[in-house]
Design an enzyme around this catalytic site. Sequence first.
Site, PDB file in Angstrom:
ATOM      1  N   GLY A  51       0.122 -52.997 -26.300  1.00  0.00           N
ATOM      2  CA  GLY A  51       0.301 -54.335 -25.763  1.00  0.00           C
ATOM      3  C   GLY A  51       1.110 -54.342 -24.483  1.00  0.00           C
ATOM      4  O   GLY A  51       1.637 -53.327 -24.034  1.00  0.00           O
ATOM      5  N   ASP A  97      12.754 -51.626 -21.498  1.00  0.00           N
ATOM      6  CA  ASP A  97      13.492 -52.756 -20.925  1.00  0.00           C
ATOM      7  C   ASP A  97      12.570 -53.819 -20.332  1.00  0.00           C
ATOM      8  O   ASP A  97      13.031 -54.875 -19.906  1.00  0.00           O
ATOM      9  CB  ASP A  97      14.505 -52.280 -19.883  1.00  0.00           C
ATOM     10  CG  ASP A  97      13.863 -51.633 -18.657  1.00  0.00           C
ATOM     11  OD1 ASP A  97      12.623 -51.657 -18.534  1.00  0.00           O
ATOM     12  OD2 ASP A  97      14.620 -51.088 -17.829  1.00  0.00           O
ATOM     13  N   ASP A  99      -6.337 -47.387 -23.349  1.00  0.00           N
ATOM     14  CA  ASP A  99      -5.777 -48.678 -22.938  1.00  0.00           C
ATOM     15  C   ASP A  99      -5.839 -48.854 -21.427  1.00  0.00           C
ATOM     16  O   ASP A  99      -5.506 -49.934 -20.921  1.00  0.00           O
ATOM     17  CB  ASP A  99      -4.344 -48.834 -23.452  1.00  0.00           C
ATOM     18  CG  ASP A  99      -3.448 -47.673 -23.056  1.00  0.00           C
ATOM     19  OD1 ASP A  99      -3.706 -46.561 -23.537  1.00  0.00           O
ATOM     20  OD2 ASP A  99      -2.510 -47.874 -22.266  1.00  0.00           O
ATOM     21  N   ASP A 158      -4.506 -49.735 -13.681  1.00  0.00           N
ATOM     22  CA  ASP A 158      -3.238 -49.058 -13.940  1.00  0.00           C
ATOM     23  C   ASP A 158      -3.049 -47.817 -13.060  1.00  0.00           C
ATOM     24  O   ASP A 158      -3.466 -46.717 -13.417  1.00  0.00           O
ATOM     25  CB  ASP A 158      -3.083 -48.678 -15.416  1.00  0.00           C
ATOM     26  CG  ASP A 158      -1.610 -48.449 -15.764  1.00  0.00           C
ATOM     27  OD1 ASP A 158      -0.811 -48.235 -14.835  1.00  0.00           O
ATOM     28  OD2 ASP A 158      -1.257 -48.479 -16.946  1.00  0.00           O
TER      29      ASP A 158
END
Length: 492
Positions: free
Chosen positions: A92, A127, A255, A265
Amino acid sequence: MAVDATIPLRFEGTLVRDLEGLYAPAEALELAEPRVALLDASLARDLGWDAAWLAGPAGARVLAGQDVAPGSTPVALAYAGHQFGNPVPRLGDGRALLLGEVVDGDGHRRDVHLKGSGRTVFSRGGDGRAALGPMLREHVVSTAMHALGIPTTRSLAVVATGDQVLRQDGPHPGGILVRVAASHLRVGTFEYAARLRDPDVLPRLADYAIARHHAHAADAERPALALFEAVRDAQARLVAQWLHVGFVHGVMNTDNVAISGETIDYGPCAFLDVFDPRTVFSSIDEQGRYAYQHQAPAMQWNLARFAETLVPLVDDDQATAVGLLTEALGGFSDVFDRAWRDGLRAKLALDGDPAADVAIGEELLQLLHEQGADYTGTFRGLAGVLRGEPQAAREQVLDRDALDAWAARWLALLDERGVDRATAADRLDRINPRFIPRNHRVEAALQAAEAGDLEPVRELVDVVSRPFDEQPGRESYAGPGPNERYVTYCGT
């Protein structure tokens, strides 16, 4: 966070409407003074947005997820994936938000998505933030890929967050990438849906993917099989295009395989300088799984995982469905081989006997490998060979006699077919780029940006936006960097 009706942007949200179960509500990390570091004004205009407004303080707040425009429902997308061959059931958007969708001037629906906007329920201990450097890298490389004519997600903007992000090597300026994509549906999205207990999610996802990306599949006898074949063909052609420009994705996990057929990506990615098919750029790919020469088989492996998710949608009888999908998966090689052959022939201005064309093309690739020659520079130099100016090509190799002998065979083949050399040279200048994002140039620009100087990045973006032009005064951007092992990192 409330919607601000005064914001002059409008979003839609068909994914949020139609695909409940495949996202989670999310908000961006609060920032004091975000500012737009880079903006693709042309892309903004394509979306119907005011580039000058976006570049200002109010636009920066929207692009950083601080203020919510009408129609926007920020969510983090859910997906799973196979990472370096290992299944991960829940990944995710751990540091990203989908702001919503925009229908551009050509009627195409586009996602607007933030990367580095803060933690979500999918953060897995991270983070949720991003350093400015890797976001600028994606802006540069995706801009170059678009200019090269390769299907890709695009960077609308990079926002400087004004704070620091701590990484293993110390603090770095923070950044957010504003990414525009045909959609962010991935093979990993289907893997996630297939694992859910709700049996309705996977069919809804397939219907949505078909309607948004491959509408012809809806009329097929088996729509899910037609969807698979469409994604297979798009990805096979995409990988061939990567190879033609010497691009190495770096992390071809499931993904990172978009259902739309776009490159997505740009983490540990780079372009070849020296031509070596074994080249790996990712710091974590120690086994070379995603090396330049392994990208096609890696993509076929990823598509096998996609096929597995579609079994219950293809036929009620599992054996029948598996047989049909296995046969369709086998067609990947034919589509890829054809696209790769056609692309190689085009890079040599050859359109005669395919076997002879590919044979002489593969001779050149072998020569480049043996000589440690620059891939982009050599192919660009072939137009000069056709014009009787072989210096640019010859200076790429150590054994110039070997290149001259190959060039003599190539020219003889063109002459035998009656190809006009001047015309062919012009064709090659429109196919073989002069400029790519050279690795040493990218690194130098990113280092300058982290030190507060964005001008080198801006100039590099301008250079790679016109990859086929000569651009007098910028010749140094065309040359290879130091002959040393180059490594990139994912930025997390």
